[in-house]
Design a protein around this motif. Structure first.
Motif, PDB file in Angstrom:
ATOM      1  N   TYR A 119      27.988  15.792  48.496  1.00 43.42           N
ATOM      2  CA  TYR A 119      27.176  15.722  47.284  1.00 43.42           C
ATOM      3  C   TYR A 119      27.824  16.430  46.089  1.00 43.42           C
ATOM      4  O   TYR A 119      27.208  16.516  45.030  1.00 43.42           O
ATOM      5  CB  TYR A 119      25.794  16.331  47.555  1.00 43.42           C
ATOM      6  N   ARG A 120      29.030  16.942  46.279  1.00 46.96           N
ATOM      7  CA  ARG A 120      29.761  17.641  45.213  1.00 46.96           C
ATOM      8  C   ARG A 120      28.909  18.753  44.593  1.00 46.96           C
ATOM      9  O   ARG A 120      28.744  18.854  43.368  1.00 46.96           O
ATOM     10  CB  ARG A 120      30.219  16.653  44.135  1.00 46.96           C
ATOM     11  N   CYS A 121      28.366  19.572  45.473  1.00 45.39           N
ATOM     12  CA  CYS A 121      27.554  20.704  45.022  1.00 45.39           C
ATOM     13  C   CYS A 121      28.115  21.997  45.607  1.00 45.39           C
ATOM     14  O   CYS A 121      29.077  21.976  46.372  1.00 45.39           O
ATOM     15  CB  CYS A 121      26.089  20.508  45.416  1.00 45.39           C
ATOM     16  N   LYS A 122      27.531  23.102  45.240  1.00 47.21           N
ATOM     17  CA  LYS A 122      28.002  24.404  45.692  1.00 47.21           C
ATOM     18  C   LYS A 122      27.437  24.738  47.072  1.00 47.21           C
ATOM     19  O   LYS A 122      26.370  24.246  47.463  1.00 47.21           O
ATOM     20  CB  LYS A 122      27.606  25.493  44.695  1.00 47.21           C
ATOM     21  N   CYS A 123      28.163  25.621  47.776  1.00 46.71           N
ATOM     22  CA  CYS A 123      27.737  25.991  49.124  1.00 46.71           C
ATOM     23  C   CYS A 123      27.825  27.503  49.326  1.00 46.71           C
ATOM     24  O   CYS A 123      28.825  28.133  48.959  1.00 46.71           O
ATOM     25  CB  CYS A 123      28.595  25.294  50.178  1.00 46.71           C
ATOM     26  N   ILE A 124      26.767  28.056  49.896  1.00 48.88           N
ATOM     27  CA  ILE A 124      26.730  29.464  50.292  1.00 48.88           C
ATOM     28  C   ILE A 124      26.696  29.522  51.815  1.00 48.88           C
ATOM     29  O   ILE A 124      25.835  28.885  52.441  1.00 48.88           O
ATOM     30  CB  ILE A 124      25.496  30.192  49.720  1.00 48.88           C
ATOM     31  N   VAL A 125      27.623  30.237  52.394  1.00 49.65           N
ATOM     32  CA  VAL A 125      27.634  30.452  53.837  1.00 49.65           C
ATOM     33  C   VAL A 125      26.979  31.806  54.107  1.00 49.65           C
ATOM     34  O   VAL A 125      27.395  32.825  53.556  1.00 49.65           O
ATOM     35  CB  VAL A 125      29.065  30.419  54.402  1.00 49.65           C
TER      36      VAL A 125
ATOM     37  N   PHE B 263      16.946  12.656  50.839  1.00 55.33           N
ATOM     38  CA  PHE B 263      16.434  13.663  49.908  1.00 55.33           C
ATOM     39  C   PHE B 263      17.289  13.709  48.644  1.00 55.33           C
ATOM     40  O   PHE B 263      18.451  13.317  48.637  1.00 55.33           O
ATOM     41  CB  PHE B 263      16.413  15.040  50.590  1.00 55.33           C
ATOM     42  N   SER B 264      16.675  14.223  47.572  1.00 57.96           N
ATOM     43  CA  SER B 264      17.373  14.305  46.287  1.00 57.96           C
ATOM     44  C   SER B 264      18.573  15.237  46.380  1.00 57.96           C
ATOM     45  O   SER B 264      18.550  16.237  47.111  1.00 57.96           O
ATOM     46  CB  SER B 264      16.424  14.810  45.196  1.00 57.96           C
ATOM     47  N   ARG B 265      19.607  14.902  45.622  1.00 58.11           N
ATOM     48  CA  ARG B 265      20.839  15.688  45.638  1.00 58.11           C
ATOM     49  C   ARG B 265      20.553  17.151  45.314  1.00 58.11           C
ATOM     50  O   ARG B 265      19.899  17.479  44.337  1.00 58.11           O
ATOM     51  CB  ARG B 265      21.829  15.126  44.611  1.00 58.11           C
ATOM     52  N   PRO B 266      21.098  18.067  46.129  1.00 64.15           N
ATOM     53  CA  PRO B 266      20.896  19.497  45.866  1.00 64.15           C
ATOM     54  C   PRO B 266      21.914  20.040  44.874  1.00 64.15           C
ATOM     55  O   PRO B 266      22.980  19.445  44.658  1.00 64.15           O
ATOM     56  CB  PRO B 266      21.100  20.126  47.247  1.00 64.15           C
ATOM     57  N   ASP B 267      21.595  21.176  44.285  1.00 61.91           N
ATOM     58  CA  ASP B 267      22.559  21.902  43.462  1.00 61.91           C
ATOM     59  C   ASP B 267      23.350  22.899  44.316  1.00 61.91           C
ATOM     60  O   ASP B 267      24.513  23.173  44.042  1.00 61.91           O
ATOM     61  CB  ASP B 267      21.833  22.657  42.344  1.00 61.91           C
ATOM     62  N   VAL B 268      22.685  23.438  45.315  1.00 61.69           N
ATOM     63  CA  VAL B 268      23.302  24.422  46.207  1.00 61.69           C
ATOM     64  C   VAL B 268      22.783  24.188  47.620  1.00 61.69           C
ATOM     65  O   VAL B 268      21.600  23.906  47.823  1.00 61.69           O
ATOM     66  CB  VAL B 268      22.966  25.871  45.772  1.00 61.69           C
TER      67      VAL B 268
ATOM     68  N   GLU C 126      22.957  31.352  40.475  1.00 62.85           N
ATOM     69  CA  GLU C 126      23.236  31.124  39.053  1.00 62.85           C
ATOM     70  C   GLU C 126      24.687  31.379  38.709  1.00 62.85           C
ATOM     71  O   GLU C 126      25.276  30.683  37.886  1.00 62.85           O
ATOM     72  CB  GLU C 126      22.321  32.016  38.202  1.00 62.85           C
ATOM     73  N   GLU C 127      25.290  32.347  39.375  1.00 64.18           N
ATOM     74  CA  GLU C 127      26.695  32.659  39.106  1.00 64.18           C
ATOM     75  C   GLU C 127      27.603  31.513  39.553  1.00 64.18           C
ATOM     76  O   GLU C 127      28.514  31.110  38.814  1.00 64.18           O
ATOM     77  CB  GLU C 127      27.077  33.954  39.835  1.00 64.18           C
ATOM     78  N   ILE C 128      27.372  30.960  40.747  1.00 62.67           N
ATOM     79  CA  ILE C 128      28.296  29.934  41.237  1.00 62.67           C
ATOM     80  C   ILE C 128      28.041  28.567  40.616  1.00 62.67           C
ATOM     81  O   ILE C 128      28.887  27.672  40.722  1.00 62.67           O
ATOM     82  CB  ILE C 128      28.251  29.832  42.790  1.00 62.67           C
ATOM     83  N   THR C 129      26.869  28.404  39.952  1.00 59.45           N
ATOM     84  CA  THR C 129      26.572  27.113  39.327  1.00 59.45           C
ATOM     85  C   THR C 129      26.665  27.167  37.800  1.00 59.45           C
ATOM     86  O   THR C 129      26.367  26.175  37.130  1.00 59.45           O
ATOM     87  CB  THR C 129      25.168  26.606  39.720  1.00 59.45           C
TER      88      THR C 129
END
Length: 423
Positions: free
Chosen positions: A132-138, A106-111, A416-419
């Motif tokens: 993928y060097r993207c942000k993560c929300i737990v 799948f395409s690289r995610p932003d989050v 939007e805040e974390i990205t």
């Protein structure tokens, strides 16, 4: 809400979202639907198995994709299981390993959002975010291992518990944002001493609260178009006390048999809607005691729930005393938000510091000494017509605060805040 500078791809890892796909409802089904409407590309990774069911989604290879409401669902191949033993653990491991393998297609995610119940979904999300060097929300929807200790599944303070707490803390530390479905999530972290002010590494500013909620659009459409198969919505011949949810030990529904006994001479009917491993036992006990004023209907389709709740005089929110320890940080029962949307008064036996029922005056939530105390509360509420009307109106108004449209806006603000540095 912060405006988006580009279309973002968001992955949601929720092992148990399969049932949401099947029922066309639930937390991530509704959040993803709302996010899709606002221009986000959302992919939900869930298991091919359905929790507490022998039903599965047929998967030929590693996974299967389906599109629904502008959202992509990826069903990761997992072996079937029964109960909460070794086969369920194997199923969790299948999901953990499988989701990391199929992600490459799948395409690289932003989050990436990693949502419990079990923590392996959170761990996988963090590992994929690093890849993928993207942000993560737990996201935590159930406090593991705290709940496992409360239920006696694992030994409190034992080796397994210590390992799980260490993993939980590390997940919160590594995440770019943490979302709890309980109001006291930040207090939980403070009480553990994991936050910065107590010498830990977790910045409380990144801890957020998004409780479970209700899709009011779907709820109202279903109420207007789908009839209930278990109750007659316009039947006003007697007061109906309805419980709608799981029928399991944690819900403490055996208590209702004593309540029914005490209500024999009242014009009341108790209707228990839902399934679980205590259903048949409670049915048999009700028959043995000759309790004709309580019915156990079993599960009904999700779409019938609004019309069913509409027939109630009073809605019951019940739990066993084993839940008291966990409730101190708040509760996130799915059924509560359906109850609120129905605009009916609520009676609950599990008070907590963050009680939505009491704070928003949607009914009464308190502890009870015995079934007679509970029955006296029922009689007092039903006889107070003015308060019943006010509680019901407040319940519906409160549901607006917990709509998934509102929750999706909150989640988008977090994304939007974390990205924002990447925009």
């Amino acid at each position: 809400m912060t405006g988006t500078s580009k279309k973002k791809t968001v992955w949601i890892l929720n092992h148990y979202a399969t049932l949401m796909y099947k029922n066309l409802g639930g937390r991530h089904y509704s959040l993803a639907k709302e996010m899709s409407r606002q221009g986000y590309d959302v992919v939900i990774f869930c298991a091919s198995t359905i929790h507490n069911s022998s039903e599965e989604v047929e998967v030929a290879g590693k996974y299967r994709c389906e599109r629904l409401g502008g959202v992509t669902y990826v069903f990761v191949k997992c072996r079937p299981y029964e109960g909460n033993g070794a086969s369920r653990i194997a199923n969790m491991l299948d999901y953990y390993c499988g989701v990391k393998k199929c992600a490459n297609d799948f395409s690289r995610p932003d989050v990436i959002i990693g949502s419990s119940v079990h923590p392996l979904a959170q761990v996988a999300a963090l590992q994929l975010a690093r890849r993928y060097r993207c942000k993560c929300i737990v996201e935590t929807r159930d406090l593991w291992p705290a709940s496992l200790e409360e239920y006696g599944v694992i030994k409190p303070g034992g080796v397994i518990a210590r390992i799980m707490y260490r993993n939980e803390r590390r997940c919160y530390e590594k995440a770019d944002a943490v979302v709890f479905t309980i109001a006291g999530g930040a207090d939980y972290i403070r009480d553990k001493g994991w936050d910065v002010s107590h010498g830990g590494l977790i910045d409380i500013e990144k801890v957020h609260y998004i409780n479970n909620g209700v899709d009011l659009e779907d709820f109202d459409n279903n109420r207007a178009t789908i009839a209930s198969s278990v109750v007659e919505p316009n039947d006003k011949t007697m007061a109906k006390l309805i419980y709608a949810g799981s029928v399991r030990k944690a819900n403490g529904l055996g208590f209702l048999l004593d309540v029914a006994e005490d209500l024999r001479e009242d014009r009341c009917e108790i209707v228990v809607v839902g399934s679980g491993d205590e259903l048949e036992s409670l049915r048999s006990k009700a028959d043995e005691r000759g309790l004709g004023n309580i019915r156990f209907t079993g599960a009904i389709p999700k779409k019938e729930v609004p019309a069913t709740l509409e027939s109630a005089s009073l809605l019951l929110l019940l739990y066993s005393s084993s839940q008291a320890g966990l409730s101190r940080y708040g509760m996130s029962q799915n059924k509560l938000f359906d109850y609120l949307a129905s605009g009916k008064p609520i009676l609950s036996n599990l008070p907590n510091r963050y009680s939505i029922v009491n704070e928003c005056e949607c009914g009464i939530e308190r502890s009870f000494s015995d079934s007679k105390d509970f029955v006296n509360q029922i009689r007092g509420m039903i006889s107070d017509k003015d308060s019943m009307k006010r509680w019901g109106e407040n319940a519906r108004a409160t549901a607006e605060l917990y709509s998934f449209a509102s929750h999706a806006s909150h989640l988008i603000d977090i994304i939007e805040e974390i990205t924002k540095e990447e925009q």
